[in-house]
Design an enzyme around this catalytic site. Structure first.
Site, PDB file in Angstrom:
ATOM      1  N   ARG A  16      19.348  31.714  45.273  1.00  0.00           N
ATOM      2  CA  ARG A  16      18.297  31.262  44.498  1.00  0.00           C
ATOM      3  C   ARG A  16      17.493  30.551  45.182  1.00  0.00           C
ATOM      4  NH1 ARG A  16      18.890  33.957  39.621  1.00  0.00           N
ATOM      5  NH2 ARG A  16      20.887  34.767  39.159  1.00  0.00           N
ATOM      6  N   ASP A  17      16.105  30.516  45.052  1.00  0.00           N
ATOM      7  CA  ASP A  17      15.198  29.854  45.747  1.00  0.00           C
ATOM      8  C   ASP A  17      15.269  28.507  44.786  1.00  0.00           C
ATOM      9  OD1 ASP A  17      12.280  30.068  47.319  1.00  0.00           O
ATOM     10  OD2 ASP A  17      12.358  28.257  46.117  1.00  0.00           O
ATOM     11  N   ILE A  18      15.328  27.528  45.383  1.00  0.00           N
ATOM     12  CA  ILE A  18      15.275  25.960  44.787  1.00  0.00           C
ATOM     13  C   ILE A  18      14.009  25.686  44.054  1.00  0.00           C
ATOM     14  CG2 ILE A  18      14.361  24.489  46.498  1.00  0.00           C
ATOM     15  CD1 ILE A  18      16.811  22.790  46.234  1.00  0.00           C
ATOM     16  N   HIS A  58      11.443  36.655  50.226  1.00  0.00           N
ATOM     17  CA  HIS A  58      11.418  36.395  48.950  1.00  0.00           C
ATOM     18  C   HIS A  58      11.591  37.799  47.985  1.00  0.00           C
ATOM     19  CE1 HIS A  58       9.451  32.293  49.661  1.00  0.00           C
ATOM     20  NE2 HIS A  58       9.386  32.791  50.805  1.00  0.00           N
ATOM     21  N   HIS A  99      12.701  35.072  56.265  1.00  0.00           N
ATOM     22  CA  HIS A  99      13.562  35.237  55.010  1.00  0.00           C
ATOM     23  C   HIS A  99      12.562  35.960  54.269  1.00  0.00           C
ATOM     24  CE1 HIS A  99      11.068  31.482  55.034  1.00  0.00           C
ATOM     25  NE2 HIS A  99      10.620  31.730  53.817  1.00  0.00           N
ATOM     26  N   VAL A 124       9.663  27.521  55.991  1.00  0.00           N
ATOM     27  CA  VAL A 124      10.722  27.602  57.148  1.00  0.00           C
ATOM     28  C   VAL A 124      10.748  28.596  57.937  1.00  0.00           C
ATOM     29  CG1 VAL A 124      13.203  27.839  56.540  1.00  0.00           C
ATOM     30  CG2 VAL A 124      11.847  26.794  54.785  1.00  0.00           C
ATOM     31  N   ASN A 179       6.436  35.348  53.907  1.00  0.00           N
ATOM     32  CA  ASN A 179       5.170  34.535  54.354  1.00  0.00           C
ATOM     33  C   ASN A 179       5.413  34.333  55.863  1.00  0.00           C
ATOM     34  OD1 ASN A 179       4.233  33.733  51.718  1.00  0.00           O
ATOM     35  ND2 ASN A 179       5.698  32.333  51.398  1.00  0.00           N
TER      36      ASN A 179
HETATM   37  P1  AMP Z   1       8.384  29.936  52.673  1.00  0.00           P
HETATM   38  O1  AMP Z   1       7.433  29.084  52.137  1.00  0.00           O
HETATM   39  O2  AMP Z   1       7.974  31.414  52.553  1.00  0.00           O
HETATM   40  O3  AMP Z   1       8.801  29.384  54.186  1.00  0.00           O
HETATM   41  O4  AMP Z   1       9.707  29.873  51.745  1.00  0.00           O
HETATM   42  C1  AMP Z   1      10.602  28.622  52.060  1.00  0.00           C
HETATM   43  C2  AMP Z   1      11.433  28.649  50.527  1.00  0.00           C
HETATM   44  O5  AMP Z   1      12.545  28.075  50.550  1.00  0.00           O
HETATM   45  C3  AMP Z   1      10.551  27.932  49.610  1.00  0.00           C
HETATM   46  O6  AMP Z   1      10.315  28.941  48.429  1.00  0.00           O
HETATM   47  C4  AMP Z   1      11.520  26.853  49.139  1.00  0.00           C
HETATM   48  O7  AMP Z   1      11.140  26.535  47.778  1.00  0.00           O
HETATM   49  C5  AMP Z   1      12.863  27.201  49.490  1.00  0.00           C
HETATM   50  N1  AMP Z   1      13.710  26.445  49.790  1.00  0.00           N
HETATM   51  C6  AMP Z   1      13.800  25.586  50.716  1.00  0.00           C
HETATM   52  N2  AMP Z   1      14.891  24.662  50.414  1.00  0.00           N
HETATM   53  C7  AMP Z   1      15.753  25.362  49.795  1.00  0.00           C
HETATM   54  C8  AMP Z   1      17.255  24.968  49.581  1.00  0.00           C
HETATM   55  N3  AMP Z   1      17.640  24.359  49.957  1.00  0.00           N
HETATM   56  N4  AMP Z   1      17.614  26.061  48.680  1.00  0.00           N
HETATM   57  C9  AMP Z   1      17.117  27.233  48.186  1.00  0.00           C
HETATM   58  N5  AMP Z   1      15.800  27.501  48.586  1.00  0.00           N
HETATM   59  C10 AMP Z   1      15.143  26.685  49.242  1.00  0.00           C
END
Ligand code: AMP
Length: 117
Positions: A31-33, A103, A101, A97, A88
């Site tokens: 799950r996204d944080i 979403h 990945h 990141v 993204n």
């Molecule tokens: P992006 O902005 O597309 O690179 O997505 C990175 C996603 O990772 C964002 O939606 C963050 O909320 C999510 N994220 C960052 N750190 C964590 C974590 N420790 N656990 C879960 N999701 C995370």
């Protein structure tokens, strides 16, 4: 390869906690944080060889197909099989990141815009 493991590699290694919903040989999903939708789950290759979906599509299209299939499985379990799949790609597109990945977002998005958060 980056010098430092990505935050997602730390989740894969069990070094930081995550709410994991799927774990296979090559993929992990959690799950996204900071959820931007009622269902917001990230599907992540365990390898951090690919920074984004363009590199992944060129380097390992079968792994990209596995990500799509896992997204569908997650959506079937959590939101009637209907989902938005967002990659993204690049800082100006909101990527934060640089470990590819997807979403998986769902649950009452029909009224929403295309923004991913
Ligand atoms: P992006 O902005 O597309 O690179 O997505 C990175 C996603 O990772 C964002 O939606 C963050 O909320 C999510 N994220 C960052 N750190 C964590 C974590 N420790 N656990 C879960 N999701 C995370």
């Amino acid at each position: 390869m980056p010098a430092e493991p990505s935050i997602f590699s730390k989740i894969v290694a069990g070094e930081i906690p995550a709410d994991i919903v799927r774990d296979t040989e090559r993929l992990i999903a959690f799950r996204d944080i900071a959820p931007q939708a009622p269902v917001h789950i990230l599907v992540v290759p365990k390898s951090e060889a690919y920074r984004d979906v363009v590199e992944l599509a060129a380097g390992d299209p079968s792994l990209l197909a596995e990500m799509v299939a896992m997204g569908h499985d997650i959506a079937r379990e959590h939101c009637d099989g209907q989902f938005r799949l967002v990659f993204n790609t690049g800082e100006q597109a909101g990527q934060t990141v640089f470990h590819v990945h997807a979403h998986v977002m769902g649950g009452g998005l029909a009224e929403g815009s295309l923004a991913s958060g």
